[in-house]
Write a protein that holds these residues in place. Structure first.
Motif, short mmCIF file in Angstrom:
data_model
loop_
_atom_site.label_atom_id
_atom_site.label_comp_id
_atom_site.label_asym_id
_atom_site.label_seq_id
_atom_site.Cartn_x
_atom_site.Cartn_y
_atom_site.Cartn_z
N LEU A 108 0.93 -1.54 -0.13
CA LEU A 108 0.50 0.08 0.34
C LEU A 108 0.91 1.11 0.16
O LEU A 108 0.29 2.30 -0.70
N ASN A 109 2.21 1.34 0.47
CA ASN A 109 3.14 2.35 0.83
C ASN A 109 3.53 2.11 -0.47
O ASN A 109 3.87 4.00 -0.86
N ILE A 110 3.43 2.56 -1.35
CA ILE A 110 3.53 2.91 -3.53
C ILE A 110 2.38 3.36 -3.34
O ILE A 110 3.49 4.57 -4.28
N HIS A 111 1.41 3.53 -3.25
CA HIS A 111 0.50 4.70 -3.83
C HIS A 111 0.88 5.96 -3.08
O HIS A 111 1.45 5.99 -2.12
N PRO A 112 1.18 7.11 -4.07
CA PRO A 112 1.55 8.28 -3.67
C PRO A 112 0.41 8.51 -1.77
O PRO A 112 0.67 9.64 -1.95
N ALA A 259 -1.74 -12.79 -5.88
CA ALA A 259 -1.49 -11.83 -7.03
C ALA A 259 -1.79 -10.80 -6.01
O ALA A 259 -3.11 -10.14 -6.19
N PRO A 260 -1.44 -9.62 -5.40
CA PRO A 260 -0.82 -9.07 -4.46
C PRO A 260 -1.63 -7.70 -5.31
O PRO A 260 -2.64 -7.08 -4.73
N TRP A 261 -1.62 -7.51 -6.58
CA TRP A 261 -2.07 -6.34 -7.17
C TRP A 261 -3.79 -6.11 -7.22
O TRP A 261 -4.82 -5.30 -6.47
N LYS A 262 -3.98 -7.35 -7.12
CA LYS A 262 -5.28 -7.80 -7.21
C LYS A 262 -6.40 -7.35 -5.84
O LYS A 262 -7.53 -6.67 -5.59
N GLU A 263 -5.74 -7.73 -4.59
CA GLU A 263 -6.44 -7.32 -3.05
C GLU A 263 -6.34 -5.89 -3.00
O GLU A 263 -6.62 -4.92 -2.09
N ILE A 264 -4.98 -4.68 -3.24
CA ILE A 264 -4.70 -4.43 -3.56
C ILE A 264 -5.73 -3.16 -3.71
O ILE A 264 -6.17 -2.08 -3.59
N ARG A 265 -6.64 -3.41 -5.30
CA ARG A 265 -7.36 -3.39 -5.10
C ARG A 265 -8.56 -3.01 -4.94
O ARG A 265 -8.99 -1.88 -4.81
N LYS A 266 -8.73 -3.85 -4.00
CA LYS A 266 -10.30 -3.47 -3.54
C LYS A 266 -10.35 -2.39 -2.41
O LYS A 266 -10.71 -2.46 -1.96
N VAL A 267 -8.24 -3.02 -1.92
CA VAL A 267 -7.94 -1.81 -0.99
C VAL A 267 -7.71 -0.27 -0.85
O VAL A 267 -8.37 0.43 -0.36
N GLU A 268 -7.72 0.23 -2.02
CA GLU A 268 -7.96 1.00 -2.95
C GLU A 268 -8.97 1.97 -3.40
O GLU A 268 -9.50 2.93 -2.51
N ILE A 277 -1.80 1.04 -7.87
CA ILE A 277 -1.14 0.42 -7.61
C ILE A 277 -1.30 -1.32 -8.76
O ILE A 277 -2.13 -0.95 -8.38
N THR A 278 -0.74 -1.14 -9.85
CA THR A 278 -0.96 -2.38 -11.00
C THR A 278 0.19 -3.70 -10.78
O THR A 278 0.89 -3.91 -9.82
N LYS A 279 -0.29 -4.86 -11.84
CA LYS A 279 0.43 -6.07 -11.53
C LYS A 279 1.92 -5.18 -11.88
O LYS A 279 2.87 -6.02 -11.86
N SER A 280 2.25 -4.04 -12.79
CA SER A 280 3.49 -4.26 -13.57
C SER A 280 3.72 -4.09 -12.29
O SER A 280 5.27 -3.16 -12.33
#
Ligand SMILES: Nc1ncnc2c1ncn2[C@@H]1O[C@H](COP(=O)(O)OS(=O)(=O)O)[C@@H](OP(=O)(O)O)[C@H]1O
Length: 359
Positions: A108-112, A259-268, A277-280
């Motif tokens: 999550l900390n990647i997010h600006p 698949a971290p990006w999928k769970e992170i998207r829901k948290v966003e 935050i994406t797969k890349s």
């Protein structure tokens, strides 16, 4: 020597010889002098710029926040920058221990729009910290802009009875995140950490079986902390006395691993922030067996070695006993959350017995 362009070009100035003005102009024309001055000026400005930018880089590097390991993605501290200040967290990851809380926070900390607290603060569960008050707690927070969210994680908040009421007293509209994983695997992970700590300290290691099985009854030992922590429904119920369900985001820790990006998207979405935050942003590290963060320079930032440690081998009958024990609690948790996490669909096969059966 004769006069003319070629003769002037190759004229050797004798010692003491004075150049007349015409020759001076031809040998060192005004235009060239201006050019020289311009070059010197540009050089001075360039050197000045390099010195300034280097000192700024040094400042940012010196203040960078590093959750675990080095990264070119990690965030600079916003300390001393205008319009920033330390704020109490608007979101807390309350647990569960060993379910992937560090991975979730680091990702999550990647997010600006997010600034994560690096350390577990134990503000709400340690009386000696709680008594120091909100000012103490706030001083532990990173500097943020008004538009950013501060997130703290302390996994023991989930299980300590005193915590929900204290969090509610601080901020009744706070957002909470609970990450869970297969309770059997979580219990073993909890034990693996305990076991490693004993080995490091050269202390005797108690086998898993002795801790998890009640020697008198042969049943699962309910008072063993690693088991207690995996009874998610009990802990969640305590939080639901203070917070509405839409304030609590349940994250599937097994999915976060896959698949971290999928769970992170829901948290966003839950946090009401943009999908950044994406797969890349991830790269699978084969030797670690986990996803790591992909840095801007294409290098990887994996979690520390204390995450994803090798688990001791546990006999399948013990795991199946645990599976059966957690079943009723899992169903209750599914009902509470309105979601089936599929933990009860698998059964541990005894490979040796299997082989015997096939002979
Ligand atoms: N990407 C990535 N890298 C490394 N580890 C990962 C990752 N995603 C999830 N996990 C799982 O996180 C488990 C540790 O959970 P926590 O961070 O909650 O542990 S702790 O409570 O803070 O000690 C850790 O448990 P163990 O495997 O038992 O070490 C991992 O299974």
């Amino acid at each position: 020597m004769t006069s003319g362009r070629s003769s002037i070009k190759y004229h050797i100035i004798q010692q003491g010889e004075r150049l007349d003005e015409t020759r001076k102009k031809i040998l060192c024309p005004k235009l060239t002098r201006y050019k020289l001055l311009a070059i010197v000026f540009i050089l001075v400005v360039t050197v000045f710029c390099i010195v300034i930018s280097n000192s700024q880089l040094h400042f940012l590097r010196g203040n960078s926040v590093c959750l675990s390991g080095n990264s070119s993605n990690h965030k600079e501290r916003l300390e001393h920058l205008p319009h920033t200040k330390r704020r109490l967290p608007q979101c807390i990851i309350i647990g569960a221990r060993k379910a992937g809380t560090r991975a979730l926070l680091s990702f999550l900390n990647i997010h600006p729009d997010i600034q994560a607290v690096g350390r577990e603060l134990h503000f709400f569960d340690f009386d000696e910290n709680y008594e120091l008050g909100y000012d103490w707690y706030r001083k532990k927070m990173p500097y943020t802009y008004k538009t950013q969210l501060t997130i703290e994680k302390t996994p023991s908040y989930l299980v300590e009875s005193v915590v929900p009421e204290r969090v509610y007293a601080m901020n009744s509209s706070i957002k909470l995140i609970l990450i869970v994983k297969d309770p059997v695997e979580r219990t073993i992970s909890d034990y693996a950490q305990f076991r490693e700590n004993k080995i490091i300290r050269h202390k005797p290691v108690i086998p898993f079986e002795n801790l998890v099985i009640d020697a008198d009854t042969g049943d699962i030992n309910r008072s063993y902390n690693a088991v207690r922590r995996s009874i998610y429904c009990r802990h969640l119920q305590k939080w639901l006395k203070y917070f509405s369900f839409d304030q609590i985001k349940i994250v599937d820790g097994d999915n976060l691993t896959r698949a971290p990006w999928k769970e992170i998207r829901k948290v966003e979405s839950f946090l009401g922030i943009s999908h950044e935050i994406t797969k890349s942003d991830f790269v699978f590290n084969v030797s670690r067996g986990f996803y790591c963060i992909k840095n801007d320079d294409a290098s990887e930032k994996c979690l520390s070695r204390s995450k994803g440690r090798k688990h001791p081998s546990i006999q399948p009958w013990i795991k199946n006993k645990l599976r059966a024990f957690f079943h009723q609690f899992n169903l209750k948790f599914y009902r509470l959350t309105g979601r089936d996490f599929g933990w009860d669909d698998s059964y541990y096969e005894d490979e040796e017995e299997e082989e015997k059966g096939q002979e």
